[in-house]
Design a protein around this motif. Structure first.
Motif, PDB file in Angstrom:
ATOM      1  N   SER A 192       5.318   7.240  -4.010  1.00 21.90           N
ATOM      2  CA  SER A 192       4.042   7.049  -3.312  1.00 21.90           C
ATOM      3  C   SER A 192       3.084   8.193  -3.599  1.00 21.90           C
ATOM      4  O   SER A 192       1.897   7.980  -3.873  1.00 21.90           O
ATOM      5  CB  SER A 192       4.289   6.946  -1.799  1.00 21.90           C
TER       6      SER A 192
ATOM      7  N   GLY B 177       0.838  -1.194   0.000  1.00 23.57           N
ATOM      8  CA  GLY B 177       0.000   0.000   0.000  1.00 23.57           C
ATOM      9  C   GLY B 177       0.873   1.244   0.000  1.00 23.57           C
ATOM     10  O   GLY B 177       1.956   1.276   0.605  1.00 23.57           O
TER      11      GLY B 177
ATOM     12  N   ASN C 199       0.319   4.165   1.306  1.00 24.35           N
ATOM     13  CA  ASN C 199       0.415   4.846   2.596  1.00 24.35           C
ATOM     14  C   ASN C 199       1.622   4.333   3.378  1.00 24.35           C
ATOM     15  O   ASN C 199       2.355   5.101   4.013  1.00 24.35           O
ATOM     16  CB  ASN C 199      -0.871   4.663   3.398  1.00 24.35           C
ATOM     17  N   ARG C 200       1.857   3.029   3.309  1.00 25.50           N
ATOM     18  CA  ARG C 200       2.977   2.456   4.066  1.00 25.50           C
ATOM     19  C   ARG C 200       4.324   2.847   3.459  1.00 25.50           C
ATOM     20  O   ARG C 200       5.274   3.150   4.187  1.00 25.50           O
ATOM     21  CB  ARG C 200       2.838   0.934   4.135  1.00 25.50           C
TER      22      ARG C 200
ATOM     23  N   GLN D  53      -5.748   3.838   4.611  1.00 19.34           N
ATOM     24  CA  GLN D  53      -5.057   2.554   4.706  1.00 19.34           C
ATOM     25  C   GLN D  53      -5.142   1.775   3.390  1.00 19.34           C
ATOM     26  O   GLN D  53      -6.153   1.843   2.683  1.00 19.34           O
ATOM     27  CB  GLN D  53      -5.665   1.717   5.834  1.00 19.34           C
ATOM     28  N   ASP D  54      -4.080   1.064   3.077  1.00 18.13           N
ATOM     29  CA  ASP D  54      -4.026   0.182   1.897  1.00 18.13           C
ATOM     30  C   ASP D  54      -4.236   0.922   0.575  1.00 18.13           C
ATOM     31  O   ASP D  54      -4.710   0.349  -0.404  1.00 18.13           O
ATOM     32  CB  ASP D  54      -5.066  -0.944   2.009  1.00 18.13           C
ATOM     33  N   LEU D  55      -3.917   2.201   0.538  1.00 15.99           N
ATOM     34  CA  LEU D  55      -4.040   2.980  -0.692  1.00 15.99           C
ATOM     35  C   LEU D  55      -3.073   2.436  -1.737  1.00 15.99           C
ATOM     36  O   LEU D  55      -1.863   2.374  -1.511  1.00 15.99           O
ATOM     37  CB  LEU D  55      -3.714   4.452  -0.395  1.00 15.99           C
TER      38      LEU D  55
ATOM     39  N   LYS E 223      -2.781  -0.633  -2.915  1.00 16.61           N
ATOM     40  CA  LYS E 223      -2.370  -2.036  -2.817  1.00 16.61           C
ATOM     41  C   LYS E 223      -3.014  -2.829  -3.959  1.00 16.61           C
ATOM     42  O   LYS E 223      -4.212  -2.726  -4.206  1.00 16.61           O
ATOM     43  CB  LYS E 223      -2.793  -2.630  -1.472  1.00 16.61           C
TER      44      LYS E 223
END
Length: 406
Positions: free
Chosen positions: A119, A71, A73-74, A191-193, A195
């Protein structure tokens, strides 16, 4: 994702990217000025950033794959954390602040920068409807342009912080601010953007899209053409031939980057209309125009036509046209990329970007030392001619596209 939620996420991503960019520009200027005060030559200082560029090539390949699996975001948060670690490395006692240690810190910062950039650029693809290409271009141009403007501001910030707080004080303050932003972003960013639905294999990092491969090759030559005379040759030439001190050189480069970023942000005004967005033909025309500028500067300097005016006027004209080219490419890669696992395509493209910067950085030192600035300008013109030929192979739109500018 609804429009208001998309805008909120876009603002969080942009704010995150802005904060990172300010520290990135400030850190570069802090290192340049600090090591200049220690007696290092401009060429030696420039080589401190070699690992910064080298690791960008590796990071963009691996980062795109990580973004698709973990993802975006991570990967953005990992990038911020690594920048904080890179800054912290420079807080060691002065006796340990060796060239090797600084190069290692810059390598970490280079990894952080490319994770953060990949990202941010990839995430925009997921926040804009597929049929709103005009809006996509505007958002990409704004993010890219504001980033480069803030990098120029970061150059000034680095000088001011160095005067007010000293080297370690400046580094410590930036690390603290980034840590606060990183902590806030952990809770605010979706979250998980980005993925991917299917976990991609690492062997899939190399794009299978002909359009992306060609655009990536054009991007490599575009950025190699800029850095072959901008990174080492230009600042050393200004210092040695015009007798400028490091404040004058740093101030000029900061103003150039700020202006470059402003033009990038407004690129859609020059390259798109209400009903049509840019395509491969647009990219070809703009890079062809750009290829003439370093050649004209070289001819003017060869014939001793007011070298200072020719160089500086040419530099700013080059910067404006280059900014439009860069913004066009940034839009096209996001447009070409597959929405499922978008970071894979964007990461591959920015790998080519980093490779161009690496080639340009190395050639800038070698060609300038062996043959001088004019030779660097001719290499730049040749690289841009290659980018122009490759751009002829990019897809051309045959349909009218709703731009969604409003």
């Amino acid at each position: 994702m609804n429009v208001s939620r998309s805008i909120q996420q876009y603002l969080i991503i942009t704010g995150n990217y802005w904060a990172f960019t300010l520290t990135d520009g400030a850190l570069r200027m802090l290192i340049v000025l600090h090591f200049h005060d220690l007696g290092y030559s401009p060429l030696s200082i420039a080589l401190l950033f070699l690992f910064y560029e080298l690791f960008g090539v590796i990071t963009n390949l691996a980062g795109g794959w990580l973004g698709a699996r973990l993802g975006l975001n991570r990967t953005m948060h990992i990038g911020l954390a690594l920048q904080i670690a890179a800054l912290s490395m420079l807080l060691v006692p002065s006796s340990l602040l060796t060239v090797t240690w600084v190069m290692a810190a810059q390598a970490l910062s280079g990894i952080a920068k490319d994770l953060n950039k990949m990202s941010a650029k990839s995430a925009i693809k997921l926040l804009v409807p597929a049929d709103a290409q005009g809006m996509l271009f505007k958002w990409v141009a704004l993010l890219t342009g504001s980033k480069n403007t803030l990098k120029g501001v970061g150059f000034f910030l680095g000088g001011i912080l160095l005067m007010m707080l000293g080297f370690k004080g400046a580094i410590g303050s930036m690390a603290t601010v980034l840590a606060v932003i990183w902590f806030a972003s952990l809770f605010l960013l979706g979250q998980d953007l980005g993925k991917a639905a299917n976990k991609p294999k690492f062997t899939e990092v190399f794009s299978k899209s002909a359009a992306i491969n060609r655009l990536s090759a054009a991007r490599m030559f575009l950025f190699g053409a800029r850095d072959v005379w901008f990174v080492v040759a230009l600042p050393v030439f200004l210092a040695s031939s015009f007798g400028w001190d490091h404040w004058q050189v740093g101030g000029l480069l900061a103003l150039w980057i700020i202006g470059y970023g402003i033009v990038q942000a407004f690129a859609p005004l020059f390259t798109s209309t209400e009903n049509r967005v840019p395509d491969g033909k647009t990219a070809f025309l703009w890079v062809s125009a750009l290829s003439l500028i370093p050649a004209l500067i070289a001819l003017a300097m060869t014939n001793d036509i007011d070298p200072a005016t020719s160089l500086l006027a040419g530099l700013f004209i080059f910067g404006a046209v280059f900014a439009v080219n860069s913004s066009l490419h940034s839009y096209l890669i996001v447009s070409y990329a597959n929405s499922d696992g978008v970071s894979m395509d964007v990461g591959f493209y920015y790998m080519a970007n980093a490779m161009g910067r690496l080639i340009g950085t190395v050639l800038s030192g070698w060609v300038f030392q062996a043959f001088g600035l004019i030779a660097c300008l001719w290499v730049s013109a040749a690289f841009l001619a290659m980018a122009s030929l490759i751009s002829l192979l990019l897809p051309v739109r045959t349909d009218q596209v709703e731009s969604s500018v409003n």
